[in-house]
Write an enzyme that holds these catalytic residues in place. Sequence first.
Site, PDB file in Angstrom:
ATOM      1  N   ALA A   1       1.075  -7.658   7.110  1.00  0.00           N
ATOM      2  CA  ALA A   1       0.454  -7.419   8.287  1.00  0.00           C
ATOM      3  C   ALA A   1      -0.955  -7.973   8.038  1.00  0.00           C
ATOM      4  CB  ALA A   1       0.430  -5.931   8.878  1.00  0.00           C
TER       5      ALA A   1
ATOM      6  N   CYS B   1       7.190  -0.408   4.548  1.00  0.00           N
ATOM      7  CA  CYS B   1       5.647  -0.318   4.803  1.00  0.00           C
ATOM      8  C   CYS B   1       5.529   1.331   4.399  1.00  0.00           C
ATOM      9  CB  CYS B   1       5.530  -0.605   6.224  1.00  0.00           C
ATOM     10  SG  CYS B   1       3.890  -0.765   6.292  1.00  0.00           S
TER      11      CYS B   1
ATOM     12  N   HIS C   1      11.783  -4.058  -2.192  1.00  0.00           N
ATOM     13  CA  HIS C   1      10.398  -3.950  -2.801  1.00  0.00           C
ATOM     14  C   HIS C   1      10.704  -2.908  -4.074  1.00  0.00           C
ATOM     15  CE1 HIS C   1       5.992  -2.597  -2.908  1.00  0.00           C
ATOM     16  NE2 HIS C   1       6.452  -3.125  -3.907  1.00  0.00           N
TER      17      HIS C   1
ATOM     18  N   GLY D   1       8.302  -7.536  -5.132  1.00  0.00           N
ATOM     19  CA  GLY D   1       7.305  -6.816  -6.077  1.00  0.00           C
ATOM     20  C   GLY D   1       6.383  -7.511  -7.278  1.00  0.00           C
ATOM     21  N   ASP D   2       5.582  -7.701  -7.118  1.00  0.00           N
ATOM     22  CA  ASP D   2       4.689  -8.351  -8.299  1.00  0.00           C
ATOM     23  C   ASP D   2       5.078  -9.543  -9.020  1.00  0.00           C
ATOM     24  OD1 ASP D   2       3.616  -5.693  -7.896  1.00  0.00           O
ATOM     25  OD2 ASP D   2       4.209  -4.570  -9.862  1.00  0.00           O
TER      26      ASP D   2
ATOM     27  N   GLY E   1       4.547 -11.711  -1.851  1.00  0.00           N
ATOM     28  CA  GLY E   1       3.645 -11.475  -0.896  1.00  0.00           C
ATOM     29  C   GLY E   1       2.287 -11.582  -1.534  1.00  0.00           C
ATOM     30  N   ARG E   2       1.684 -10.758  -2.267  1.00  0.00           N
ATOM     31  CA  ARG E   2       0.328 -10.645  -2.771  1.00  0.00           C
ATOM     32  C   ARG E   2      -0.025 -11.945  -3.802  1.00  0.00           C
ATOM     33  NH1 ARG E   2       0.096  -4.970  -4.688  1.00  0.00           N
ATOM     34  NH2 ARG E   2       2.248  -5.507  -5.021  1.00  0.00           N
TER      35      ARG E   2
HETATM   36  C1  LIG Z   1      -1.650  -6.507   2.863  1.00  0.00           C
HETATM   37  C2  LIG Z   1      -0.180  -6.208   3.098  1.00  0.00           C
HETATM   38  C3  LIG Z   1       0.207  -6.118   4.296  1.00  0.00           C
HETATM   39  C4  LIG Z   1       1.818  -5.589   4.326  1.00  0.00           C
HETATM   40  N1  LIG Z   1       2.151  -5.706   5.367  1.00  0.00           N
HETATM   41  C5  LIG Z   1       3.673  -5.476   5.613  1.00  0.00           C
HETATM   42  C6  LIG Z   1       4.665  -5.685   6.659  1.00  0.00           C
HETATM   43  O1  LIG Z   1       3.997  -5.736   7.833  1.00  0.00           O
HETATM   44  N2  LIG Z   1       5.798  -5.397   6.669  1.00  0.00           N
HETATM   45  C7  LIG Z   1       6.514  -5.187   5.537  1.00  0.00           C
HETATM   46  O2  LIG Z   1       7.813  -4.942   5.324  1.00  0.00           O
HETATM   47  N3  LIG Z   1       5.716  -5.017   4.303  1.00  0.00           N
HETATM   48  C8  LIG Z   1       4.550  -5.083   4.215  1.00  0.00           C
HETATM   49  N4  LIG Z   1       3.903  -5.481   3.146  1.00  0.00           N
HETATM   50  C9  LIG Z   1       4.610  -5.408   1.855  1.00  0.00           C
HETATM   51  C10 LIG Z   1       4.957  -6.538   1.120  1.00  0.00           C
HETATM   52  O3  LIG Z   1       5.864  -7.287   2.345  1.00  0.00           O
HETATM   53  C11 LIG Z   1       5.547  -6.635  -0.036  1.00  0.00           C
HETATM   54  O4  LIG Z   1       6.672  -5.729   0.145  1.00  0.00           O
HETATM   55  C12 LIG Z   1       4.759  -5.929  -1.146  1.00  0.00           C
HETATM   56  O5  LIG Z   1       3.458  -6.286  -1.003  1.00  0.00           O
HETATM   57  C13 LIG Z   1       5.118  -6.034  -2.509  1.00  0.00           C
HETATM   58  O6  LIG Z   1       5.268  -7.634  -2.738  1.00  0.00           O
HETATM   59  P1  LIG Z   1       4.150  -8.165  -3.647  1.00  0.00           P
HETATM   60  O7  LIG Z   1       4.124  -7.639  -4.821  1.00  0.00           O
HETATM   61  O8  LIG Z   1       4.782  -9.812  -3.888  1.00  0.00           O
HETATM   62  O9  LIG Z   1       3.080  -8.501  -2.788  1.00  0.00           O
HETATM   63  C14 LIG Z   1       2.445  -5.441   2.917  1.00  0.00           C
HETATM   64  C15 LIG Z   1       1.791  -5.639   1.811  1.00  0.00           C
HETATM   65  C16 LIG Z   1       0.309  -5.833   1.997  1.00  0.00           C
HETATM   66  C17 LIG Z   1      -0.205  -6.240   0.541  1.00  0.00           C
END
Ligand SMILES: Cc1cc2nc3c(=O)[nH]c(=O)nc-3n(C[C@H](O)[C@H](O)[C@H](O)COP(=O)(O)O)c2cc1C
Length: 332
Positions: free
Chosen positions: A22, A104, A173, A205-206, A228-229
């Site tokens: 988001a 979330c 995640h 995740g990560d 994601g990040r």
């Molecule tokens: C800023 C931000 C917004 C997020 N919004 C959502 C969302 O709208 N829906 C969702 O399922 N997960 C959301 N997440 C979680 C991510 O989809 C993901 O599961 C989480 O960041 C871990 O993955 P990563 O380590 O690759 O970032 C959000 C994460 C971040 C950092």
Amino acid sequence: MLPTAKIGPYTLPNPLIVAPMAGVTDRPFRLLCRKMGAGLAVSEMVIADSKLWHTRKSQTRLNHQGEPEPRSVQIAGGDPAMLADAARQNAAFGAQIIDINMGCPAKKVCNKAAGSALMKDEALVREILETVVKAVDIPVTLKMRTGWDREHRNAPVIARMAEDAGIQAIAVHGRTRADKYNGEAEYDTIAEVKASVGIPVFANGDITSPEKARRVLTHTGADGLLIGRGAQGRPWIFREILHYLETGKHLATPALDEVEQILTEHLSALHGFYGEKMGVRIARKHVGWYLQAHDESKQFRKRFNAIDNAMEQQDSIEHYFARLRKEEEFAA
Ligand SMILES: Cc1cc2nc3c(=O)[nH]c(=O)nc-3n(C[C@H](O)[C@H](O)[C@H](O)COP(=O)(O)O)c2cc1C
């Protein structure tokens, strides 16, 4: 070797998915990540209660113009009937996959338990999954965490429930709800989920490097990855990971010229999509992420964040990169 990832009738071009975020994975970012190699980009979550969709924020979230197929739209909420209605309406707006958010960590959406808080109430989860799957004739997917806390990692139970309900793919995640974003993601529970069901499972995740992507795929046996990040300010991570998974070799990091081009186009897309006032604000956080790699960008960012019009933002980026190029030439 690259696994083949399918969601319902769709075979994805590759198994790397942009995780829904988001405030980040808006249409310009999704398009950019697809261009940079992602096989699918899930939209930011849309609140299930359609009474709230008239707001400007919701309207931009519901906009998928020009996006390559399949278009996956995430819905969030805690009420089965409302979620089913949101799924139906989004399908009518052109969604080709509906993704249910149980990942979330936010406590509530519209005063009701939603996101990963739902994982505590397995009966409600079952009702939601069954109701939403029945409501639409497009594939429904589920995104969740490993459980609600470390003593209750019930993702494998929910995954089986999801498969029974007709869910077509699951993303996990590797953190519990109680973990929030703390500590490191773990992948054992994701491996357990993969072993528990026959539908595609995506690990999340990560994942921030090609090596980590390879390790997580091997460890979990997952059909693909959500990133994601790791893609914030680095949308080229998708092509880097793809190249590594396909060849075992690293792609060169993008040269300054290319980073500048990607960033300038991203800014133009943001300005165009949101309009100047809002686009300029949203551009600031992306620029911050792009420039994280450069030591002395803090001061620049402070100045950049004070700019309040689109043209000046672009000029300022142009000057910044011109200076970086000079420094690079000088150092060579
Ligand atoms: C800023 C931000 C917004 C997020 N919004 C959502 C969302 O709208 N829906 C969702 O399922 N997960 C959301 N997440 C979680 C991510 O989809 C993901 O599961 C989480 O960041 C871990 O993955 P990563 O380590 O690759 O970032 C959000 C994460 C971040 C950092």
